[in-house]
Design an enzyme around this catalytic site. Sequence first.
Site, short mmCIF file in Angstrom:
data_model
loop_
_atom_site.label_atom_id
_atom_site.label_comp_id
_atom_site.label_asym_id
_atom_site.label_seq_id
_atom_site.Cartn_x
_atom_site.Cartn_y
_atom_site.Cartn_z
N ARG A 77 0.83 -1.22 0.00
CA ARG A 77 0.00 0.00 0.00
C ARG A 77 0.86 1.27 0.00
NH1 ARG A 77 -2.72 -0.92 5.59
NH2 ARG A 77 -0.54 -1.48 5.92
N GLN A 136 5.69 22.38 20.74
CA GLN A 136 5.06 23.04 19.60
C GLN A 136 5.44 22.34 18.32
OE1 GLN A 136 5.37 27.39 19.44
NE2 GLN A 136 5.63 27.31 17.22
N ASP A 137 4.45 22.15 17.43
CA ASP A 137 4.69 21.57 16.11
C ASP A 137 4.51 22.65 15.06
OD1 ASP A 137 3.32 18.16 16.34
OD2 ASP A 137 5.17 19.07 17.07
N ARG A 189 15.20 29.58 4.42
CA ARG A 189 14.68 30.12 5.68
C ARG A 189 15.76 29.94 6.75
NH1 ARG A 189 8.62 30.09 5.91
NH2 ARG A 189 7.84 29.39 3.86
N LYS A 231 14.95 21.64 17.98
CA LYS A 231 14.04 21.32 16.88
C LYS A 231 14.33 19.94 16.30
CE LYS A 231 14.00 26.18 15.83
NZ LYS A 231 14.74 27.23 15.13
N HIS A 248 19.27 27.64 13.09
CA HIS A 248 18.81 26.62 12.13
C HIS A 248 18.32 27.27 10.85
CE1 HIS A 248 15.43 24.10 10.46
NE2 HIS A 248 16.50 23.35 10.27
N TYR A 272 8.32 20.26 11.79
CA TYR A 272 9.24 20.15 12.92
C TYR A 272 8.55 20.32 14.28
CZ TYR A 272 9.84 25.22 11.88
OH TYR A 272 9.67 26.56 11.57
N GLU A 311 13.76 36.63 18.74
CA GLU A 311 14.31 36.00 17.53
C GLU A 311 15.54 36.72 17.00
OE1 GLU A 311 11.23 35.80 14.49
OE2 GLU A 311 11.70 33.70 14.32
N LYS A 332 13.46 39.78 6.55
CA LYS A 332 14.23 39.57 7.79
C LYS A 332 15.55 38.86 7.49
CE LYS A 332 12.79 36.09 10.29
NZ LYS A 332 11.97 35.23 11.18
N ASP A 333 15.50 37.84 6.66
CA ASP A 333 16.71 37.06 6.39
C ASP A 333 17.67 37.80 5.46
OD1 ASP A 333 15.01 33.83 6.52
OD2 ASP A 333 15.68 35.22 8.08
C1 T46 Z 1 8.44 30.46 13.48
C2 T46 Z 1 7.03 30.94 13.71
C3 T46 Z 1 6.45 31.91 12.90
N1 T46 Z 1 5.16 32.32 13.16
C4 T46 Z 1 4.59 33.32 12.25
C5 T46 Z 1 5.33 34.66 12.25
C6 T46 Z 1 5.21 35.15 10.84
O1 T46 Z 1 4.04 35.93 10.69
C7 T46 Z 1 5.05 33.88 9.99
C8 T46 Z 1 6.29 33.49 9.26
O2 T46 Z 1 7.36 33.50 10.20
P1 T46 Z 1 8.85 33.40 9.71
O3 T46 Z 1 9.04 34.23 8.46
O4 T46 Z 1 9.74 33.68 10.89
O5 T46 Z 1 8.96 31.85 9.30
P2 T46 Z 1 10.30 31.09 8.94
O6 T46 Z 1 11.20 31.96 8.10
O7 T46 Z 1 9.88 29.78 8.40
O8 T46 Z 1 10.99 30.88 10.34
C9 T46 Z 1 11.42 29.61 10.78
O9 T46 Z 1 12.52 29.30 9.99
C10 T46 Z 1 13.56 28.51 10.53
C11 T46 Z 1 13.83 27.40 9.54
C12 T46 Z 1 13.41 28.01 11.88
O10 T46 Z 1 14.13 27.10 12.30
C13 T46 Z 1 12.43 28.61 12.79
O11 T46 Z 1 11.51 27.61 13.18
C14 T46 Z 1 11.68 29.73 12.25
O12 T46 Z 1 12.44 30.91 12.50
O13 T46 Z 1 4.69 32.84 10.92
C15 T46 Z 1 4.41 31.81 14.19
O14 T46 Z 1 3.24 32.19 14.41
N2 T46 Z 1 4.97 30.86 15.00
C16 T46 Z 1 6.25 30.41 14.81
O15 T46 Z 1 6.72 29.52 15.57
#
Ligand code: T46
Length: 183
Positions: free
Chosen positions: A23, A46-47, A58, A70, A117, A130, A141, A165-166
């Site tokens: 399957r 948290q997931d 990212r 994580k 990360h 994750y 952050e 941001k990045d």
């Molecule tokens: C991380 C996170 C984000 N958010 C909201 C905040 C923003 O409005 C939106 C996107 O957030 P962000 O641009 O920070 O998402 P990523 O760039 O994927 O950030 C993650 O990227 C790398 C790979 C990581 O290891 C972290 O888990 C995390 O920093 O989701 C939430 O509501 N909860 C959360 O735990």
Amino acid sequence: MQVHKTDLPGVVIVEPKVFGDERGFFMETWNQARYAEMVTADAFVQDNVSFSRKGVLRGLHFQKINPQGKLVYVLQGEVFDVALDIRVGSPTFGQWASVVLSAENKRQFFIPAGFAHGFCVTSETALFAYKCTDKYNPQAEGSVLWNDPDLNIPWPTDTPELSAKDEKGTKLADFSVELLPHY
Ligand SMILES: Cc1cn([C@H]2C[C@H](O)[C@@H](COP(=O)(O)OP(=O)(O)O[C@H]3O[C@H](C)C(=O)[C@H](O)[C@H]3O)O2)c(=O)[nH]c1=O
């Protein structure tokens, strides 16, 4: 389940047991007792799931307060994933470990609290899942510059798609130590 150490103590690659049949397949992506024994004693609270196109990068993210361990893996597609030790006082400060995670290899990567990360998508799209050992704390952050020349991380592309941001990540050497997690 097999767990493989990396050069960074605490950073491990997990190969869950996969039960294949005509399957398809079944696998446990987390099991409290087994992962507490073999991966981390820290509890997950948290997931998260993120979906990205090819070339999206990212990272490299961390939380100074509520630092998150994580357990990361890919449900669809493939990514190049990086864990960077930014814990002030750590013997491996500034060192990183990388792994290719994919729906095909079904590997997981555990990044302990206090590490930065990030990942870059190498397939057309990727669904990234994750578990985190602490809550999201946006005020705490930080972003280490993905292409920090001192780190020399061999990302799969020189022109990734980044969040604003990045784009503005900080070189590790430019962080004042009070903004970084401590070992
Ligand atoms: C991380 C996170 C984000 N958010 C909201 C905040 C923003 O409005 C939106 C996107 O957030 P962000 O641009 O920070 O998402 P990523 O760039 O994927 O950030 C993650 O990227 C790398 C790979 C990581 O290891 C972290 O888990 C995390 O920093 O989701 C939430 O509501 N909860 C959360 O735990």
